[in-house]
Write an enzyme that holds these catalytic residues in place. Structure first.
Site, PDB file in Angstrom:
ATOM      1  N   VAL A 202       0.872  -1.194   0.000  1.00  0.00           N
ATOM      2  CA  VAL A 202       0.000   0.000   0.000  1.00  0.00           C
ATOM      3  C   VAL A 202       0.897   1.228   0.000  1.00  0.00           C
ATOM      4  O   VAL A 202       1.767   1.334   0.866  1.00  0.00           O
ATOM      5  CB  VAL A 202      -0.851   0.082   1.302  1.00  0.00           C
ATOM      6  CG1 VAL A 202      -1.953   1.129   1.160  1.00  0.00           C
ATOM      7  CG2 VAL A 202      -1.432  -1.241   1.691  1.00  0.00           C
ATOM      8  N   HIS A 203       0.726   2.117  -0.955  1.00  0.00           N
ATOM      9  CA  HIS A 203       1.473   3.373  -0.857  1.00  0.00           C
ATOM     10  C   HIS A 203       0.751   4.572  -1.461  1.00  0.00           C
ATOM     11  O   HIS A 203       1.265   5.684  -1.423  1.00  0.00           O
ATOM     12  CB  HIS A 203       2.866   3.233  -1.487  1.00  0.00           C
ATOM     13  CG  HIS A 203       2.829   3.193  -2.994  1.00  0.00           C
ATOM     14  ND1 HIS A 203       2.575   2.055  -3.702  1.00  0.00           N
ATOM     15  CD2 HIS A 203       3.000   4.163  -3.912  1.00  0.00           C
ATOM     16  CE1 HIS A 203       2.602   2.314  -4.993  1.00  0.00           C
ATOM     17  NE2 HIS A 203       2.854   3.594  -5.151  1.00  0.00           N
ATOM     18  N   ARG A 204      -0.442   4.369  -2.032  1.00  0.00           N
ATOM     19  CA  ARG A 204      -1.141   5.505  -2.648  1.00  0.00           C
ATOM     20  C   ARG A 204      -1.650   6.441  -1.561  1.00  0.00           C
ATOM     21  O   ARG A 204      -2.228   5.987  -0.566  1.00  0.00           O
ATOM     22  CB  ARG A 204      -2.348   5.029  -3.459  1.00  0.00           C
ATOM     23  CG  ARG A 204      -2.006   4.160  -4.639  1.00  0.00           C
ATOM     24  CD  ARG A 204      -2.230   4.896  -5.958  1.00  0.00           C
ATOM     25  NE  ARG A 204      -0.994   5.389  -6.509  1.00  0.00           N
ATOM     26  CZ  ARG A 204      -0.109   4.648  -7.219  1.00  0.00           C
ATOM     27  NH1 ARG A 204      -0.334   3.400  -7.489  1.00  0.00           N
ATOM     28  NH2 ARG A 204       0.992   5.200  -7.672  1.00  0.00           N
ATOM     29  N   ARG A 235       6.503   5.842   3.234  1.00  0.00           N
ATOM     30  CA  ARG A 235       5.372   6.753   3.469  1.00  0.00           C
ATOM     31  C   ARG A 235       4.307   6.063   4.323  1.00  0.00           C
ATOM     32  O   ARG A 235       3.707   6.645   5.221  1.00  0.00           O
ATOM     33  CB  ARG A 235       4.807   7.125   2.094  1.00  0.00           C
ATOM     34  CG  ARG A 235       3.417   7.596   2.104  1.00  0.00           C
ATOM     35  CD  ARG A 235       2.885   7.778   0.673  1.00  0.00           C
ATOM     36  NE  ARG A 235       2.035   8.936   0.714  1.00  0.00           N
ATOM     37  CZ  ARG A 235       2.265  10.061   0.068  1.00  0.00           C
ATOM     38  NH1 ARG A 235       3.282  10.187  -0.730  1.00  0.00           N
ATOM     39  NH2 ARG A 235       1.462  11.072   0.210  1.00  0.00           N
ATOM     40  N   ASP A 277      -2.286  -1.450  -3.906  1.00  0.00           N
ATOM     41  CA  ASP A 277      -2.795  -0.274  -4.630  1.00  0.00           C
ATOM     42  C   ASP A 277      -1.749   0.210  -5.639  1.00  0.00           C
ATOM     43  O   ASP A 277      -1.874   1.279  -6.208  1.00  0.00           O
ATOM     44  CB  ASP A 277      -3.227   0.835  -3.666  1.00  0.00           C
ATOM     45  CG  ASP A 277      -2.099   1.354  -2.784  1.00  0.00           C
ATOM     46  OD1 ASP A 277      -0.923   1.023  -3.041  1.00  0.00           O
ATOM     47  OD2 ASP A 277      -2.412   2.100  -1.835  1.00  0.00           O
TER      48      ASP A 277
END
Ligand code: UD1
Ligand code: UDP
Length: 356
Positions: A202-204, A235, A277
């Site tokens: 997940v990074h969006r 992030r 994502d």
């Protein structure tokens, strides 16, 4: 001919490895690393594993808000372009480094080639969508991975310089799949049994910057109880800590540092399902024939959904849980992304330069 290639973020290192190898057979390539990604596991590991030539320029731009990051890339890239006077600038994908590179070159009247052109999610809240649209409209050569991408460009009036080349991530995957199988010890390291675990990335910002989304995603995977390897983007890690979700991570989730490409390929290739994502990971899941559950409401890689191998669930806890339990691809496994694009990109760049 002198070509300047511009990279800065993880997926661009992977994409440039094979294109760079091709370009250097017939052209002089100067490589710029903007420094958008800088942690060793977000940058150096890819240069080492994929044998990407050392960047000629490292701009050290680092992290920051969009304007500052893009602006610093723009100013520093411009200086290099003025000094080097290349015949063409090559940019990849849809990051802030891509936009800055394309814009700097176009303003200096240097032809721009865009690898992975024409992708659209039609979601302007994604920073990448803004970058893609702008770079496509600045580009002279547009290398499209899919027919959908060609059609997207046509509907925006872009038809000149557009080529359906297939996807360069196919080259990276094909070149490294066997190497990953031989060298990676990731399954042993985390006691993963082929087919019996999930991979999560997940990074969006639409997920990582929203505590509810992160809670739903982590909660859904906790509920399912399946062992899940979770290579955590910096992030994401930062936000999980600030949302106080890091220390309460369910026991079936194994968070780890971002993986190198070989470990990532090996881990994805033997996973039961992939939850992500990421754009690149959706594609790789398809290429590796692993069912993909996409933690977004939309995707640029619509073919994977149409083929029945990818399902969009957003950050809906119920839907994620249901798809982890039930989702099984239906139908066949058509060739969606071609059999390698780097060779034709190298040739097309050569032809273009000879015709200018
Ligand atoms: C960027 C791209 C995104 C791409 C992703 C690939 C943009 C707008 N976004 O998102 O399209 O999918 O890269 O991974 O260009 N950080 C570190 N170390 C690093 C890099 C980042 O700690 O080496 C942290 C910093 O806190 C930074 C945050 O991650 O503020 C976000 O990094 P940034 O490059 O701005 O965007 P990504 O989310 O990585
Ligand atoms: N990737 C990796 N290690 C990780 C996560 C991703 O090597 O821990 C690779 C992944 O296999 C794919 C690329 O990074 O090739 C995708 O990059 P990312 O998800 O960061 O960005 P996106 O494709 O969404 O722009």
């Amino acid at each position: 001919m002198k070509i300047i290639s511009i990279v800065g973020a993880r997926p661009q290192f992977i994409k440039c490895a094979s294109v760079s190898r091709e370009l250097r057979k017939t052209h002089q390539e100067v490589l710029i690393h903007t420094g958008q990604h800088y942690d060793p596991e977000m940058s150096d590991v890819f240069f080492e594993e994929l044998e990407i030539p050392k960047p000629d320029y490292h701009l050290g731009v680092g992290s920051g808000p969009h304007g500052k990051q893009t602006g610093e890339c723009l100013a520093k890239i411009e200086e290099v372009l003025i000094k080097e006077q290349p015949d063409l600038v090559l940019v990849y994908g849809d990051t802030n480094s891509t936009l800055a590179g394309g814009l700097a070159a176009a303003k200096l009247h240097i032809p721009v080639a865009h690898v992975e052109a024409g992708l659209r999610s039609f979601d302007r809240t994604m920073p990448e969508e803004i970058n893609r649209v702008l770079v496509d409209h600045l580009s002279d050569l547009l290398f499209c991975p899919t027919q959908t991408a060609v059609d997207n460009l046509r509907s925006e009036g872009i038809t000149k310089g557009v080529f359906l080349t297939g996807d360069v991530m196919v080259d990276a995957l094909e070149y490294n799949k066997e190497i990953a199988r031989e060298r990676s010890k990731i399954l042993e390291k985390y006691s993963l049994t082929p087919g019996k675990y999930l991979i999560l990335t997940v990074h969006r910002p639409s997920n990582t910057d929203n505590p509810d989304h992160m809670e739903h995603i982590i909660g859904a995977i906790g509920d399912c109880g399946l062992l899940t390897l979770f290579p955590v983007h910096p992030r994401t890690r930062k936000n999980l800590i600030s949302f106080e979700l890091w220390d309460s991570m369910p026991g079936n989730i194994i968070p780890c540092v971002p993986l190198g490409y070989l470990d990532m390929l090996a881990a994805m290739g033997s996973a039961g399902k992939i939850l992500t994502d990421s754009g690149g990971v959706q594609k790789e899941a398809y290429l590796l024939s692993v069912p993909c559950i996409t933690l977004r409401e939309n995707t640029e890689w619509v073919e994977t959904v149409e083929a029945g191998w990818n399902v969009l669930v957003g950050a809906d806890r119920e839907k994620i849980g249901a798809m982890v339990r039930e989702f099984l691809p239906s139908g066949g496994h058509p060739d969606l992304f071609g059999s390698g694009a780097s060779g034709s990109i190298g040739e097309l760049v050569g032809e273009y330069m000879n015709g200018v």
